[in-house]
Design a protein around this motif. Structure first.
Motif, PDB file in Angstrom:
ATOM      1  N   ASP A  57       0.827  -1.211   0.000  1.00  0.00           N
ATOM      2  CA  ASP A  57       0.000   0.000   0.000  1.00  0.00           C
ATOM      3  C   ASP A  57       0.860   1.259   0.000  1.00  0.00           C
ATOM      4  N   GLU A  58       1.896   1.270   0.822  1.00  0.00           N
ATOM      5  CA  GLU A  58       2.801   2.427   0.840  1.00  0.00           C
ATOM      6  C   GLU A  58       3.594   2.521  -0.457  1.00  0.00           C
ATOM      7  N   PHE A  59       3.940   1.379  -1.042  1.00  0.00           N
ATOM      8  CA  PHE A  59       4.613   1.365  -2.337  1.00  0.00           C
ATOM      9  C   PHE A  59       3.734   2.056  -3.384  1.00  0.00           C
ATOM     10  N   ALA A  60       2.473   1.656  -3.438  1.00  0.00           N
ATOM     11  CA  ALA A  60       1.547   2.249  -4.412  1.00  0.00           C
ATOM     12  C   ALA A  60       1.365   3.735  -4.162  1.00  0.00           C
ATOM     13  N   ASP A  61       1.259   4.123  -2.908  1.00  0.00           N
ATOM     14  CA  ASP A  61       1.108   5.541  -2.577  1.00  0.00           C
ATOM     15  C   ASP A  61       2.330   6.335  -3.032  1.00  0.00           C
ATOM     16  N   LEU A  62       3.510   5.821  -2.752  1.00  0.00           N
ATOM     17  CA  LEU A  62       4.730   6.511  -3.157  1.00  0.00           C
ATOM     18  C   LEU A  62       4.794   6.630  -4.678  1.00  0.00           C
ATOM     19  N   MET A  63       4.532   5.558  -5.380  1.00  0.00           N
ATOM     20  CA  MET A  63       4.630   5.571  -6.847  1.00  0.00           C
ATOM     21  C   MET A  63       3.625   6.523  -7.491  1.00  0.00           C
ATOM     22  N   MET A  64       2.403   6.541  -6.980  1.00  0.00           N
ATOM     23  CA  MET A  64       1.325   7.239  -7.684  1.00  0.00           C
ATOM     24  C   MET A  64       0.975   8.611  -7.110  1.00  0.00           C
ATOM     25  N   ASN A  65       1.287   8.865  -5.845  1.00  0.00           N
ATOM     26  CA  ASN A  65       0.789  10.077  -5.198  1.00  0.00           C
ATOM     27  C   ASN A  65       1.876  11.023  -4.699  1.00  0.00           C
ATOM     28  N   GLN A  66       3.124  10.644  -4.851  1.00  0.00           N
ATOM     29  CA  GLN A  66       4.193  11.511  -4.362  1.00  0.00           C
ATOM     30  C   GLN A  66       5.069  11.950  -5.530  1.00  0.00           C
ATOM     31  N   GLU A  67       5.843  12.997  -5.289  1.00  0.00           N
ATOM     32  CA  GLU A  67       6.611  13.620  -6.356  1.00  0.00           C
ATOM     33  C   GLU A  67       8.107  13.636  -6.049  1.00  0.00           C
ATOM     34  N   VAL A  68       8.862  13.737  -7.121  1.00  0.00           N
ATOM     35  CA  VAL A  68      10.286  14.020  -7.062  1.00  0.00           C
ATOM     36  C   VAL A  68      10.459  15.404  -7.673  1.00  0.00           C
ATOM     37  N   CYS A  69      11.093  16.287  -6.929  1.00  0.00           N
ATOM     38  CA  CYS A  69      11.303  17.661  -7.379  1.00  0.00           C
ATOM     39  C   CYS A  69      12.768  17.833  -7.788  1.00  0.00           C
ATOM     40  N   CYS A  70      12.976  18.263  -9.013  1.00  0.00           N
ATOM     41  CA  CYS A  70      14.329  18.510  -9.522  1.00  0.00           C
ATOM     42  C   CYS A  70      14.456  19.991  -9.825  1.00  0.00           C
ATOM     43  N   ASP A  71      15.346  20.654  -9.105  1.00  0.00           N
ATOM     44  CA  ASP A  71      15.559  22.089  -9.257  1.00  0.00           C
ATOM     45  C   ASP A  71      16.601  22.370 -10.337  1.00  0.00           C
ATOM     46  N   ASP A  72      16.583  23.588 -10.800  1.00  0.00           N
ATOM     47  CA  ASP A  72      17.619  24.094 -11.706  1.00  0.00           C
ATOM     48  C   ASP A  72      17.751  23.276 -12.986  1.00  0.00           C
ATOM     49  N   VAL A  73      16.628  22.874 -13.548  1.00  0.00           N
ATOM     50  CA  VAL A  73      16.636  22.177 -14.833  1.00  0.00           C
ATOM     51  C   VAL A  73      16.795  23.234 -15.923  1.00  0.00           C
ATOM     52  N   ASP A  74      17.747  23.012 -16.811  1.00  0.00           N
ATOM     53  CA  ASP A  74      17.939  23.975 -17.899  1.00  0.00           C
ATOM     54  C   ASP A  74      17.294  23.456 -19.187  1.00  0.00           C
ATOM     55  N   CYS A  75      17.380  24.239 -20.235  1.00  0.00           N
ATOM     56  CA  CYS A  75      16.712  23.885 -21.496  1.00  0.00           C
ATOM     57  C   CYS A  75      17.282  22.614 -22.117  1.00  0.00           C
TER      58      CYS A  75
END
Length: 126
Positions: A57-75
């Motif tokens: 259940d926690e696996f599914a929650d992590l995969m589908m409902n949580q985010e990874v934030c990546c800062d400073d992405v360039d073009c």
């Protein structure tokens, strides 16, 4: 530079695809981006493996409902993400054309639709 937020499953798909792409582009921009996010990926992968074994259940929650934030992405990095997502989308389309299983069609269609939406949003950021 801008921030990109991936749903965890999108980030997983991206990193796995970049691993495949690096096999043919050992010193290019893909490898540089992959290595920039590798610490995030290693930690996330370990957590997913543990949850997959011990708490579905926690696996599914992590995969589908949580985010990874990546800062400073360039073009350049945004373009790499777009190209890699195109490869994933093409693979999903091929799998869709080869299955009649209703659940698999639903799952693959969801992923494909979400990747297309993400790619459109990414183009607006550039």
């Amino acid at each position: 530079m801008f921030e990109v937020r991936f749903t965890v499953w999108q980030f997983v798909r991206l990193m796995v695809q970049m691993e495949e792409s690096i096999k043919s582009d050992k010193i290019g921009d893909i490898k540089k981006l992959y290595h920039g996010w590798e610490d995030i990926w290693v930690d996330l992968d370990a957590k997913l493996l543990d949850l997959g074994r011990n708490n579905p259940d926690e696996f599914a929650d992590l995969m589908m409902n949580q985010e990874v934030c990546c800062d400073d992405v360039d073009c350049t990095e945004a373009q790499i993400i777009s190209v890699e997502f195109k490869k994933i989308s093409d693979d999903l389309k091929q799998k869709l054309s080869q299955t009649d299983d209703e659940q698999e069609v639903e799952d693959l269609t969801f992923e494909l639709d979400e990747l297309i939406i993400f790619s459109k949003k990414l183009k607006l950021l550039k």
